[in-house]
Design a protein around this motif. Structure first.
Motif, short mmCIF file in Angstrom:
data_model
loop_
_atom_site.label_atom_id
_atom_site.label_comp_id
_atom_site.label_asym_id
_atom_site.label_seq_id
_atom_site.Cartn_x
_atom_site.Cartn_y
_atom_site.Cartn_z
N LEU A 276 -24.26 9.30 37.91
CA LEU A 276 -25.57 8.29 37.44
C LEU A 276 -26.80 8.89 36.98
CD1 LEU A 276 -25.17 6.12 40.84
CD2 LEU A 276 -24.20 6.01 38.68
N CYS A 277 -27.19 10.27 37.21
CA CYS A 277 -27.96 11.07 36.74
C CYS A 277 -29.52 10.84 37.06
CB CYS A 277 -28.09 10.90 35.02
SG CYS A 277 -26.47 10.91 34.57
N SER A 278 -30.22 11.93 37.28
CA SER A 278 -31.54 11.92 37.87
C SER A 278 -32.38 11.19 36.96
CB SER A 278 -31.98 13.27 38.08
OG SER A 278 -32.01 14.11 36.95
N GLU A 279 -32.33 11.28 35.49
CA GLU A 279 -33.04 10.67 34.51
C GLU A 279 -33.21 8.94 34.63
OE1 GLU A 279 -29.52 11.85 31.85
OE2 GLU A 279 -30.55 12.54 33.51
N ASN A 280 -31.95 8.48 35.33
CA ASN A 280 -31.91 6.98 35.52
C ASN A 280 -32.13 6.82 37.10
OD1 ASN A 280 -30.62 6.75 33.03
ND2 ASN A 280 -28.62 7.63 33.78
N LEU A 281 -32.97 7.70 37.73
CA LEU A 281 -33.34 7.23 38.83
C LEU A 281 -34.52 6.51 39.03
CD1 LEU A 281 -32.64 7.56 41.81
CD2 LEU A 281 -34.12 9.52 41.81
N VAL A 282 -34.46 5.19 39.59
CA VAL A 282 -35.72 4.27 39.72
C VAL A 282 -36.47 4.75 40.87
CG1 VAL A 282 -36.57 1.79 39.92
CG2 VAL A 282 -34.59 2.53 38.40
N GLU A 283 -35.75 4.84 42.02
CA GLU A 283 -36.58 5.01 43.49
C GLU A 283 -35.23 5.42 44.22
OE1 GLU A 283 -38.31 1.66 45.22
OE2 GLU A 283 -36.78 0.10 44.70
N ALA A 284 -35.86 5.92 45.19
CA ALA A 284 -34.71 6.95 46.26
C ALA A 284 -35.46 6.94 47.57
CB ALA A 284 -34.23 8.16 45.80
N SER A 285 -34.66 6.73 48.71
CA SER A 285 -35.03 6.93 50.09
C SER A 285 -33.99 7.65 50.62
CB SER A 285 -35.38 5.73 50.66
OG SER A 285 -34.16 4.77 51.15
N ASP A 286 -34.11 7.91 52.02
CA ASP A 286 -32.85 8.58 52.72
C ASP A 286 -31.61 7.85 52.93
OD1 ASP A 286 -34.35 11.00 53.03
OD2 ASP A 286 -35.09 10.55 55.05
N THR A 287 -31.98 6.34 52.60
CA THR A 287 -30.93 5.49 52.90
C THR A 287 -30.31 4.91 51.47
OG1 THR A 287 -32.25 3.86 53.46
CG2 THR A 287 -31.41 5.28 55.39
N LEU A 288 -31.09 4.85 50.60
CA LEU A 288 -30.85 3.88 49.34
C LEU A 288 -31.39 4.68 47.82
CD1 LEU A 288 -29.27 1.12 48.62
CD2 LEU A 288 -31.89 0.43 48.40
N GLY A 289 -30.44 4.73 47.17
CA GLY A 289 -30.72 5.33 45.72
C GLY A 289 -30.76 4.15 44.77
N HIS A 290 -31.57 4.19 43.82
CA HIS A 290 -31.54 2.88 42.80
C HIS A 290 -31.49 3.56 41.56
CE1 HIS A 290 -33.72 -0.85 40.91
NE2 HIS A 290 -32.71 -0.42 40.47
N TYR A 291 -30.52 3.30 40.85
CA TYR A 291 -30.38 3.87 39.12
C TYR A 291 -30.44 2.64 38.33
CZ TYR A 291 -29.24 8.25 41.36
OH TYR A 291 -29.35 9.56 42.23
N LEU A 292 -30.76 2.84 37.28
CA LEU A 292 -30.71 2.09 36.12
C LEU A 292 -29.84 2.68 34.93
CD1 LEU A 292 -31.49 -0.81 35.34
CD2 LEU A 292 -33.62 -0.14 34.56
N VAL A 293 -28.64 2.32 34.76
CA VAL A 293 -27.70 3.16 33.91
C VAL A 293 -27.58 2.27 32.42
CG1 VAL A 293 -25.59 4.24 33.64
CG2 VAL A 293 -26.63 4.14 35.81
N GLU A 294 -27.75 2.84 31.50
CA GLU A 294 -27.83 2.09 30.03
C GLU A 294 -26.42 2.27 29.43
OE1 GLU A 294 -30.59 1.80 26.11
OE2 GLU A 294 -30.89 3.56 27.47
N ARG A 295 -26.10 1.07 28.72
CA ARG A 295 -24.85 1.22 28.11
C ARG A 295 -24.85 2.52 27.05
NH1 ARG A 295 -23.62 -4.35 25.44
NH2 ARG A 295 -25.48 -3.66 23.98
N MET A 296 -23.65 2.96 26.86
CA MET A 296 -23.54 4.11 25.88
C MET A 296 -22.61 3.86 24.72
SD MET A 296 -23.66 7.26 28.51
CE MET A 296 -23.06 8.63 27.35
N ASP A 297 -22.64 4.74 23.87
CA ASP A 297 -21.68 4.54 22.79
C ASP A 297 -20.41 5.32 23.23
OD1 ASP A 297 -20.44 6.08 20.12
OD2 ASP A 297 -21.42 4.15 19.40
#
Length: 305
Positions: free
Chosen positions: A269-290
């Motif tokens: 999912l990649c650190s550059e896509n990380l929106v926010e994170a806590s000990d219990t929940l990670g939130h990523y915003l992953v973009e469509r790719m070629d």
């Protein structure tokens, strides 16, 4: 002088008189029919719509009729409040539920919401994604069948995981070695032979452009448990392989303090896509790719760092 009743009867029954009466009735009936038809035609002309009824207007009318309204904010807040009141450690807290709820609320159209894991929040997710498409994936065939029977509104499917948590390092290394072949970040997983790719889901799951994906399963934290490597990898590929809809997909990973969850999230999912994170929940915003891209992340860290 009293009329002769017999003579009168003969006059009334005279064939000429009968013929004249029948002819008059026919003309009267024809006149009434013509008048009625003319009146109906006039009525239709006077009451016709000011604009013609076309295929476009019919579609527009159908669209307007089927437009649905979102859940009121008070209802959403009430659902979150009561869902987070349980003292059960397996329930999500309000701080975990709120970010997912906020994303569902902001969907421009009804959300396509995919969840790995049937949990205590299953009915809540179905309710919060009001008017949207919500699909659940679980590793327990019997529990999925039981849940669907008990709650027919729930759309749940079972999947067979072939991984073990103890194989984490080996599996991540395998994906890195095959990112240009079986483990590409953009592909149709239905035909994939990648060890981490889930390829036995119902066909339509691969065809949907998912707006939100939550990884909250499979269960188990012992060495031989399946682990969430496949679920996180599959979420990453589905997000990057979208054909339409929004360019980006929100991917949430629960139990983010676990080794498998953190390592696979950083890898797929990649650190550059990380929106926010806590000990219990990670939130990523992953973009469509070629489809010609063969790298999950711009910066790949060494495993185990």
């Amino acid at each position: 002088m009293k009329p002769n009743s017999n003579n009168t009867s003969l006059i009334l029954l005279h064939p000429y008189i009968q013929k004249q009466g029948t002819s008059s009735k026919i003309w009267l009936l024809a006149f009434l029919s013509f008048f009625t038809l003319a009146f109906l035609l006039l009525l239709l002309v006077c009451t016709r719509p000011s604009t013609p009824i076309t295929a476009a207007s019919v579609v527009s009318s159908a669209t307007t009729t089927t437009t649905t309204t979102p859940l009121p904010t008070t209802v959403i807040n009430t659902l979150l409040y009561y869902a987070s009141r349980s003292n059960d450690s397996f329930h999500m807290s309000h701080s975990e539920l709120k970010p997912i709820s906020d994303v569902l609320r902001k969907c421009s159209t009804p959300c396509n919401f995919l969840i790995f894991g049937l949990t205590q929040e299953t009915l809540l997710w179905k309710a919060l994604n009001h008017n949207g498409r919500t699909v659940f994936i679980d590793e327990n065939r019997y529990y999925a069948a039981f849940f669907e029977e008990k709650h027919p509104e729930i759309d749940a499917y079972d999947v067979q995981y072939t991984t073990k948590r103890s194989e984490l390092k080996e599996l991540v290394t395998t994906v890195r070695e095959q990112t240009r072949n079986e483990c590409r970040p953009v592909q149709n997983l239905l035909f994939s032979e990648c060890r981490l790719g889930l390829n036995d889901l119902p066909n339509h799951v691969y065809e949907v452009d998912w707006d939100v994906i939550l990884v909250d399963g499979p269960r188990g934290d012992w060495p031989d448990a399946p682990g969430r490597m496949s679920a996180i990898y599959t979420a990453g590929v589905l997000a990057r392989s979208k054909k339409g809809g929004n360019l980006k997909t929100h991917v949430f990973v629960h139990d983010f303090n676990g080794e498998v969850e953190r390592v696979c999230s950083e890898e797929f999912l990649c650190s550059e896509n990380l929106v926010e994170a806590s000990d219990t929940l990670g939130h990523y915003l992953v973009e469509r790719m070629d489809e010609n891209c063969f790298q999950f992340c711009h910066n790949t860290t060494s495993f185990g760092s």
